[in-house]
Design a protein around this motif. Structure first.
Motif, mmCIF file in Angstrom:
data_model
loop_
_atom_site.group_PDB
_atom_site.id
_atom_site.type_symbol
_atom_site.label_atom_id
_atom_site.label_comp_id
_atom_site.label_asym_id
_atom_site.label_seq_id
_atom_site.Cartn_x
_atom_site.Cartn_y
_atom_site.Cartn_z
ATOM 1 N N ALA A 175 0.824 -1.215 0.000
ATOM 2 C CA ALA A 175 0.000 0.000 0.000
ATOM 3 C C ALA A 175 0.857 1.265 0.000
ATOM 4 O O ALA A 175 0.389 2.337 -0.384
ATOM 5 C CB ALA A 175 -0.938 0.001 1.212
ATOM 6 N N ILE A 176 2.102 1.143 0.407
ATOM 7 C CA ILE A 176 2.996 2.303 0.494
ATOM 8 C C ILE A 176 3.847 2.444 -0.764
ATOM 9 O O ILE A 176 4.132 3.560 -1.223
ATOM 10 C CB ILE A 176 3.900 2.168 1.744
ATOM 11 N N ILE A 177 4.247 1.326 -1.364
ATOM 12 C CA ILE A 177 5.204 1.343 -2.469
ATOM 13 C C ILE A 177 4.764 2.173 -3.680
ATOM 14 O O ILE A 177 5.563 2.959 -4.201
ATOM 15 C CB ILE A 177 5.536 -0.111 -2.881
ATOM 16 N N PRO A 178 3.525 2.057 -4.171
ATOM 17 C CA PRO A 178 3.170 2.820 -5.375
ATOM 18 C C PRO A 178 3.377 4.324 -5.231
ATOM 19 O O PRO A 178 3.881 4.984 -6.143
ATOM 20 C CB PRO A 178 1.688 2.467 -5.580
ATOM 21 N N LYS A 182 6.060 6.752 -7.405
ATOM 22 C CA LYS A 182 5.612 7.906 -8.187
ATOM 23 C C LYS A 182 6.420 9.164 -7.871
ATOM 24 O O LYS A 182 6.494 10.082 -8.678
ATOM 25 C CB LYS A 182 4.124 8.158 -7.946
ATOM 26 N N ARG A 183 7.016 9.191 -6.696
ATOM 27 C CA ARG A 183 7.852 10.349 -6.325
ATOM 28 C C ARG A 183 9.246 10.259 -6.945
ATOM 29 O O ARG A 183 10.042 11.168 -6.798
ATOM 30 C CB ARG A 183 7.949 10.440 -4.802
ATOM 31 N N THR A 184 9.543 9.121 -7.602
ATOM 32 C CA THR A 184 10.743 8.880 -8.424
ATOM 33 C C THR A 184 12.041 8.694 -7.645
ATOM 34 O O THR A 184 13.087 8.515 -8.255
ATOM 35 C CB THR A 184 10.951 9.985 -9.484
ATOM 36 N N PHE A 185 12.010 8.726 -6.325
ATOM 37 C CA PHE A 185 13.225 8.458 -5.558
ATOM 38 C C PHE A 185 13.302 7.001 -5.116
ATOM 39 O O PHE A 185 14.251 6.595 -4.480
ATOM 40 C CB PHE A 185 13.310 9.395 -4.345
ATOM 41 N N GLY A 186 12.262 6.210 -5.412
ATOM 42 C CA GLY A 186 12.306 4.782 -5.153
ATOM 43 C C GLY A 186 11.820 4.368 -3.783
ATOM 44 O O GLY A 186 11.233 5.143 -3.033
ATOM 45 N N PHE A 187 12.089 3.091 -3.457
ATOM 46 C CA PHE A 187 11.605 2.497 -2.211
ATOM 47 C C PHE A 187 12.296 3.097 -0.990
ATOM 48 O O PHE A 187 13.489 3.376 -1.016
ATOM 49 C CB PHE A 187 11.893 0.991 -2.187
ATOM 50 N N LEU A 188 11.542 3.243 0.078
ATOM 51 C CA LEU A 188 12.127 3.583 1.370
ATOM 52 C C LEU A 188 11.237 3.009 2.468
ATOM 53 O O LEU A 188 11.470 1.911 2.950
ATOM 54 C CB LEU A 188 12.313 5.093 1.533
ATOM 55 N N VAL A 189 10.161 3.720 2.823
ATOM 56 C CA VAL A 189 9.274 3.276 3.900
ATOM 57 C C VAL A 189 8.557 1.985 3.510
ATOM 58 O O VAL A 189 8.229 1.163 4.370
ATOM 59 C CB VAL A 189 8.253 4.388 4.240
ATOM 60 N N GLY A 190 8.345 1.774 2.216
ATOM 61 C CA GLY A 190 7.650 0.579 1.758
ATOM 62 C C GLY A 190 8.478 -0.685 1.800
ATOM 63 O O GLY A 190 7.976 -1.776 1.496
ATOM 64 N N LYS A 191 9.749 -0.570 2.178
ATOM 65 C CA LYS A 191 10.627 -1.731 2.270
ATOM 66 C C LYS A 191 11.271 -1.780 3.654
ATOM 67 O O LYS A 191 12.372 -1.262 3.874
ATOM 68 C CB LYS A 191 11.710 -1.665 1.183
ATOM 69 N N PRO A 192 10.588 -2.384 4.646
ATOM 70 C CA PRO A 192 11.175 -2.529 5.983
ATOM 71 C C PRO A 192 12.254 -3.604 5.991
ATOM 72 O O PRO A 192 12.664 -4.095 4.941
ATOM 73 C CB PRO A 192 9.972 -2.919 6.839
ATOM 74 N N ALA A 193 12.707 -3.974 7.181
ATOM 75 C CA ALA A 193 13.755 -4.994 7.296
ATOM 76 C C ALA A 193 13.274 -6.324 6.722
ATOM 77 O O ALA A 193 12.104 -6.686 6.817
ATOM 78 C CB ALA A 193 14.154 -5.173 8.754
ATOM 79 N N SER A 194 14.201 -7.057 6.118
ATOM 80 C CA SER A 194 13.917 -8.360 5.539
ATOM 81 C C SER A 194 14.492 -9.460 6.426
ATOM 82 O O SER A 194 15.087 -9.193 7.467
ATOM 83 C CB SER A 194 14.509 -8.439 4.127
#
Length: 326
Positions: A175-178, A182-194
């Motif tokens: 829900a966060i990634i799209p 769109k802001r063009t700086f890529g993933f950040l909050v939408g990718k937590p720890a793996s």
């Protein structure tokens, strides 16, 4: 050889693990942690291999029965985590469901991002997140762990700097990634720890599974007890590990202890299933006009495991419960 990290401090304590994952022995006399072994691989690797051979032959002193529950991620803190999108069917399906297409140069240049490289969860740690509304998803991957990679290495030479492979669950918040993209700086909050599987495996230990820059075998995924996918990992790929490493190494050298993933495993054959819920929902949207499978909820479980041609577990399993913040 097979290596693992027993839970101890932030970086774990290095173990050598038997081929059948039944026994282990401390590698403290050679290297206290996996990162220290990677930093001094030319010296440490032959000694670790000798200990591995002794363990498998029943000659290792102070060997003990391995309890997988005591293991942390093999590399809890990496110097860099780079993830790609090398399986075209995964990207094409997800974008088609959103009414989008892949980039024009998708098959000429790897699609990659740099993710969070610390705090890798162990194979059985709860995935604790703030809200179910964020669209919690898993992504089944195999990641390479590199040694020191020089600036400017080519794709063929890059594979020679891979030291180990690990199973990876790349946790994603759909829900966060799209909005972030769109802001063009890529993933950040939408990718937590793996999270990483319990066992790290050297390329030579993979035998015939390691060929042409790819790791073959069958990746199986279960969610809420249902088998979601049974996917061949060594096919339907636009780029191999060497391609991804060389792409990034155009402008930077790598520190030993860098993780590089090929992205969510996926096959062109839809009948084999999927390696994440996002792709299943994309297929439902394409076929039926709407997604029906829910994302992960608190209390749900995810299991990921990769098998060789004889049905043996290669890296051990990742099996995690989704949970709210404590």
């Amino acid at each position: 050889m097979k290596l693992a990290s027993q839970r101890a401090g932030r970086d774990g304590a290095l173990l050598v693990v038997s081929r059948d994952l039944a026994t282990a022995v401390s590698a403290a006399a050679i290297a206290p942690t996996l990162q220290s072994a990677l930093d001094d691989w030319e010296r440490a690797s032959p000694r670790l291999q000798a200990l591995y051979d002794d363990l498998n032959a029943g000659r290792a002193a102070r060997a003990f029965a391995l309890d997988l529950g005591t293991l942390a991620a093999p590399l809890p803190r990496a110097y860099q985590y780079l993830d790609g999108a090398a399986y075209p069917s995964h990207i094409q399906r997800n974008r088609q469901a959103r009414g989008e297409s892949v980039p024009d140069d998708f098959f000429q240049k790897p699609l990659m991002y740099q993710g969070i490289s610390h705090g890798f969860m162990g194979w059985n740690d709860d995935v604790r997140l703030p809200s179910e509304d964020d669209g919690i998803d898993f992504e089944a991957e195999i990641a390479a762990i590199t040694g020191d990679v020089p600036l400017g290495v080519d794709a063929k030479g890059a594979c020679g700097y891979i030291r180990l492979f690990v199973l990876l669950n790349d946790v994603s918040l759909r829900a966060i990634i799209p909005g972030e993209l769109k802001r063009t700086f890529g993933f950040l909050v939408g990718k937590p720890a793996s999270s990483l599987g319990p066992i790290a495996v050297t390329p030579d230990e993979l035998g015939e599974l390691w060929k042409d820059g790819l790791v073959s075998g069958t990746m199986k995924c279960w969610v809420r007890g249902e088998e979601l996918g049974s996917i061949e990992t060594g096919t339907d790929v636009a780029f191999h590990y060497g391609d991804l490493i060389a792409h990034v190494a155009q402008t930077r050298a790598f520190e030993a202890g860098t993780l590089v993933g090929l992205g969510t495993v996926s096959n062109e054959d839809e009948s084999v299933g999927v390696g994440c819920l996002g792709e299943r929902r994309a297929l439902e949207t394409i076929r039926q006009g709407a997604a029906r499978t829910p994302f992960l909820k608190f209390g749900d479980t995810v299991r990921i495991e990769h098998f060789d041609r004889s049905g043996n577990s290669v890296f051990g399993a990742i099996e995690q419960r989704i949970a709210p913040l404590a």
